[in-house]
Structure formats: C-alpha cells, structure tokens
Write a protein that holds these residues in place. Structure first.
Motif, PDB file in Angstrom:
ATOM      1  N   UNK A  32      25.980  37.280  42.191  1.00  0.00           N
ATOM      2  CA  UNK A  32      26.953  37.370  41.117  1.00  0.00           C
ATOM      3  C   UNK A  32      27.410  35.961  40.783  1.00  0.00           C
ATOM      4  N   UNK A  33      27.531  35.675  39.500  1.00  0.00           N
ATOM      5  CA  UNK A  33      28.011  34.369  39.064  1.00  0.00           C
ATOM      6  C   UNK A  33      29.236  34.543  38.177  1.00  0.00           C
ATOM      7  N   UNK A  34      29.769  33.449  37.739  1.00  0.00           N
ATOM      8  CA  UNK A  34      30.970  33.474  36.897  1.00  0.00           C
ATOM      9  C   UNK A  34      30.703  34.195  35.578  1.00  0.00           C
ATOM     10  N   UNK A  35      29.451  34.224  35.138  1.00  0.00           N
ATOM     11  CA  UNK A  35      29.114  34.858  33.867  1.00  0.00           C
ATOM     12  C   UNK A  35      28.659  36.309  34.005  1.00  0.00           C
ATOM     13  N   UNK A  36      28.616  36.826  35.221  1.00  0.00           N
ATOM     14  CA  UNK A  36      28.208  38.212  35.442  1.00  0.00           C
ATOM     15  C   UNK A  36      29.396  39.130  35.184  1.00  0.00           C
ATOM     16  N   UNK A  37      29.235  40.028  34.219  1.00  0.00           N
ATOM     17  CA  UNK A  37      30.310  40.968  33.919  1.00  0.00           C
ATOM     18  C   UNK A  37      30.299  42.124  34.895  1.00  0.00           C
ATOM     19  N   UNK A  38      31.489  42.602  35.228  1.00  0.00           N
ATOM     20  CA  UNK A  38      31.651  43.744  36.130  1.00  0.00           C
ATOM     21  C   UNK A  38      32.650  44.706  35.516  1.00  0.00           C
ATOM     22  N   UNK A  39      32.451  45.970  35.764  1.00  0.00           N
ATOM     23  CA  UNK A  39      33.400  46.980  35.314  1.00  0.00           C
ATOM     24  C   UNK A  39      34.328  47.295  36.488  1.00  0.00           C
ATOM     25  N   UNK A  40      35.204  46.350  36.784  1.00  0.00           N
ATOM     26  CA  UNK A  40      36.105  46.454  37.922  1.00  0.00           C
ATOM     27  C   UNK A  40      37.503  46.075  37.457  1.00  0.00           C
ATOM     28  N   UNK A  41      38.464  46.859  37.832  1.00  0.00           N
ATOM     29  CA  UNK A  41      39.844  46.590  37.458  1.00  0.00           C
ATOM     30  C   UNK A  41      40.587  46.042  38.661  1.00  0.00           C
ATOM     31  N   UNK A  42      41.382  45.008  38.451  1.00  0.00           N
ATOM     32  CA  UNK A  42      42.145  44.401  39.540  1.00  0.00           C
ATOM     33  C   UNK A  42      43.519  44.009  39.033  1.00  0.00           C
ATOM     34  N   UNK A  43      44.454  43.921  39.957  1.00  0.00           N
ATOM     35  CA  UNK A  43      45.812  43.492  39.662  1.00  0.00           C
ATOM     36  C   UNK A  43      46.019  42.126  40.306  1.00  0.00           C
ATOM     37  N   UNK A  44      46.578  41.180  39.562  1.00  0.00           N
ATOM     38  CA  UNK A  44      46.854  39.844  40.075  1.00  0.00           C
ATOM     39  C   UNK A  44      48.343  39.583  39.985  1.00  0.00           C
ATOM     40  N   UNK A  45      48.935  39.220  41.107  1.00  0.00           N
ATOM     41  CA  UNK A  45      50.342  38.827  41.145  1.00  0.00           C
ATOM     42  C   UNK A  45      50.404  37.396  41.662  1.00  0.00           C
ATOM     43  N   UNK A  46      51.300  36.594  41.084  1.00  0.00           N
ATOM     44  CA  UNK A  46      51.455  35.201  41.483  1.00  0.00           C
ATOM     45  C   UNK A  46      52.932  34.931  41.692  1.00  0.00           C
ATOM     46  N   UNK A  47      53.255  34.294  42.810  1.00  0.00           N
ATOM     47  CA  UNK A  47      54.656  33.972  43.049  1.00  0.00           C
ATOM     48  C   UNK A  47      54.842  33.133  44.294  1.00  0.00           C
TER      49      UNK A  47
END
Length: 63
Positions: free
Chosen positions: A1-16
């Motif tokens: 997998x590379x930076x240009x490989x699309x995936x059908x994956x959902x994720x949540x990102x929190x930053x703090x």
C-alpha cells in the motif's frame, strides 16, 4: 500500500494535548485504536508537513 492507494476505510482522528505535555494523535478505525504521542516540536514539524502537503494538493487540483 502506498500514499496513493485508495481504501474504503473509515477512521476517526482526534488531536490534542496530553496532561504530560505531549501532543497526541488518536486514530480509531473499527476495533483498532492507535494513540501516537509527540513532543511539541515534533508535532509542529508534522503540522508543517501537513500544510505543505495541503498546498501541493491544492496546486495539483487547480491544474
């Protein structure tokens, strides 16, 4: 997998900030949780890399 490989994956990102003076990126995807802690200086470098990538993507989108 590379930076240009699309995936059908959902994720949540929190930053703090953490109570230990770190910056946490917390990624949650399904049953997987990934806490990533960075020194403030490292977080600033990451933020600069994100801004550079966003600017490059915006330039490519204008073509």
């Amino acid at each position: 997998m590379s930076i240009n490989t699309e995936r059908d994956l959902e994720a949540n990102l929190q930053i703090g900030p953490t109570d230990q003076g770190m910056v946490r990126l917390f990624i949650e995807a399904g049953d997987i949780e990934i806490p990533m802690d960075f020194e403030p200086e490292e977080a600033e470098e990451i933020a600069q890399e994100i801004m550079s990538a966003a600017q490059a993507a915006a330039r490519r989108a204008k073509r």
